[in-house]
Enzyme design. Sequence first.
Site, PDB file in Angstrom:
ATOM      1  N   GLU A 103      -2.126  -0.259   0.689  1.00  0.00           N
ATOM      2  CA  GLU A 103      -1.947   0.729  -0.380  1.00  0.00           C
ATOM      3  C   GLU A 103      -2.919   1.880  -0.179  1.00  0.00           C
ATOM      4  OE1 GLU A 103      -2.631   0.921  -5.240  1.00  0.00           O
ATOM      5  OE2 GLU A 103      -2.640  -1.004  -4.195  1.00  0.00           O
ATOM      6  N   ASP A 137      -4.151   4.932  -2.322  1.00  0.00           N
ATOM      7  CA  ASP A 137      -4.142   5.622  -3.612  1.00  0.00           C
ATOM      8  C   ASP A 137      -4.562   7.072  -3.423  1.00  0.00           C
ATOM      9  OD1 ASP A 137      -3.370   3.414  -5.132  1.00  0.00           O
ATOM     10  OD2 ASP A 137      -5.413   2.688  -5.294  1.00  0.00           O
ATOM     11  N   GLU A 193      -5.416   8.517  -8.662  1.00  0.00           N
ATOM     12  CA  GLU A 193      -5.455   7.730  -9.889  1.00  0.00           C
ATOM     13  C   GLU A 193      -6.296   8.529 -10.855  1.00  0.00           C
ATOM     14  OE1 GLU A 193      -4.964   3.317  -9.567  1.00  0.00           O
ATOM     15  OE2 GLU A 193      -6.548   3.687  -8.099  1.00  0.00           O
ATOM     16  N   HIS A 231      -6.842   1.146   0.504  1.00  0.00           N
ATOM     17  CA  HIS A 231      -6.933  -0.309   0.349  1.00  0.00           C
ATOM     18  C   HIS A 231      -6.253  -0.977   1.552  1.00  0.00           C
ATOM     19  CE1 HIS A 231      -7.927  -0.431  -4.086  1.00  0.00           C
ATOM     20  NE2 HIS A 231      -7.280   0.727  -4.076  1.00  0.00           N
TER      21      HIS A 231
END
Length: 455
Positions: free
Chosen positions: A231, A233, A236, A247
Amino acid sequence: MFPKLALTALSFLAIVSAQQVGTNTAENHPKLSWQKCTKSGCVTQGNAAITLDANWRWVHNIGGYNNCYTGQSWDKSLCPDGKTCVNNCALEGADYAGTYGISTNGNSLTLKFVQPNSNGKNVGSRVYLMNSDSKYEIFKLLNQEFTFDVDVSQLPCGLNGALYFSEMDADGGSAKFPANKAGAKYGTGYCDSQCPRDIKFINGEANSVGWTGSSGDPNSGKGNYGACCNEMDIWEANSVSTAYTPHPCSATGLSRCTGAACGTNDRYATVCDPDGCDFNSYRLGDTNFYGKGMKVDTSKKITVVTQFITNTGTASGTLTEIRRLYVQNGVTIQNSKVNIPGLAAGDSITGAFCDSQKSVFKDKTQFQAKGGLAAMGKSAGRGMVLVMSIWDDYDANMLWLDSSYPTTANPSTPGVKRGTCATNSGKPSDVENSAAGASVTFSNIRFGDIGTTYK
C-alpha cells in the site's frame, strides 16, 4: 495508515460484499476523467470511471431479496460455509448519489461522509478508478509523478479523506478465483497493508468462518481471513493534519492471511508493515506548515504532487526517494523540513530518513524488515490500483493522524504529537453526528513524467 477495519458501511441491514451479480439494480459507473502527461503535454482519459467497493453493496440471495448478511451476522442458511455462500449470494449495482453520497462531475469526485437515504443512512465510502467496465486502472509509479487537487476544508478531527494505491488485481481477482463473478466491476479484490479482516469475501470465498461482530461498529465485524498487500498512501488527511506513507509487504499482490498471520495477537506478525514510514509535517516538527490559514492552507483547494524517484532515473530502477510538493494560488510550495533533534533536516522520504525516524521515534522497524523503499518500489513497478475514500476510525479515532498517539505516551516525546486535535476527539459516535455534513473532493488527477503534471 493505521487499521481501516472500522470503515463504516451502510447503516441499514443489507450490508455485505459478494461474488455473484444481482439483477435488481443496474451498475452504472460514474464517469471521472483524468490526464496522462508527458513532456509533449497532457491527454484526457475521458472514458474513465469509478466503482464502489464491494463491502458497501447490498447482497441478497440469488433471485430474491433475503440478506446474506444482516447487521453483524451471516445468514447461516445461505452461508453455511465460505464456498457455498458465493454460490447463493448476489451483489447488486449501486445508486451512487442517492444511497452513498458519491458524485462526479467531469474530473471531480465528491465523497460525502454521511448520506441519508430511504433505508436510513450510509457512512463513509471507498471507490476505485476504472480502466474499463470490468478492470481497474493500473498505475506503474516508478520514475513518475502523480498529482491531484483536493478540498479537505470540510474534514474536521477524526475524519480522513484518503487517496492511495493498493496492489490489487486489475480484474478484482476474478481470473484467479472463478467463483468471483462480480470482479472489478463490482469493486471486489480489496487489500491493504493492515491485512483487514472486515473484508467479507476474499479470494472467491466468504470470510464467514470465525466472524465476530465489531464491539463499536454495529455494521461490521471480522472473520478468520485477512487481505494483505502493498500500500502506498499518497494522501491521508483532514483539515488539521496530513501524512504520506509507503507500506511495503513481503508478499506480491493480494495475500490472504489467517489467524495469527493476520496480526490478531501481534499487529506486526503479518507479511506487511502496518505502520509504514510516514511523513507528517506536524509530527516532524513543523507545526505551522499545514492547516487552515497556514503555508498550505486547508481552507482552500490544494494541489498535491508526489514524485517517485529511482536510482537510475528510469522506470526500471530502484525506488530511492518519494518527494512531495504542493501548489496553491499558483505558487509551488516545497515540502516542510524536518525539525526534530537527531533527525536530518530533509523534506522527503528516503531510506536514510526512515532509518533515522524509526530510531529517534523509537518505532518498530517493520518498514525495514519488509524491504523498505526497495520493496515498495517493486510493487509500484508491478502496478497498483488507485483508491479514494472517506472514513472515520472505530479502532483509534484517527488520533494517529491528527492528535497525540499513543494516548498513554508523553506528548513531549518526539513523534507522539501528530496534530492539534484533542486526544478525546474523533470518536465515530461523535463525528457521525457533529460532522454528518462533511465531505472530501478529489479532482484534476494527472499522472506522467516527472515535472509534467503541474506548473
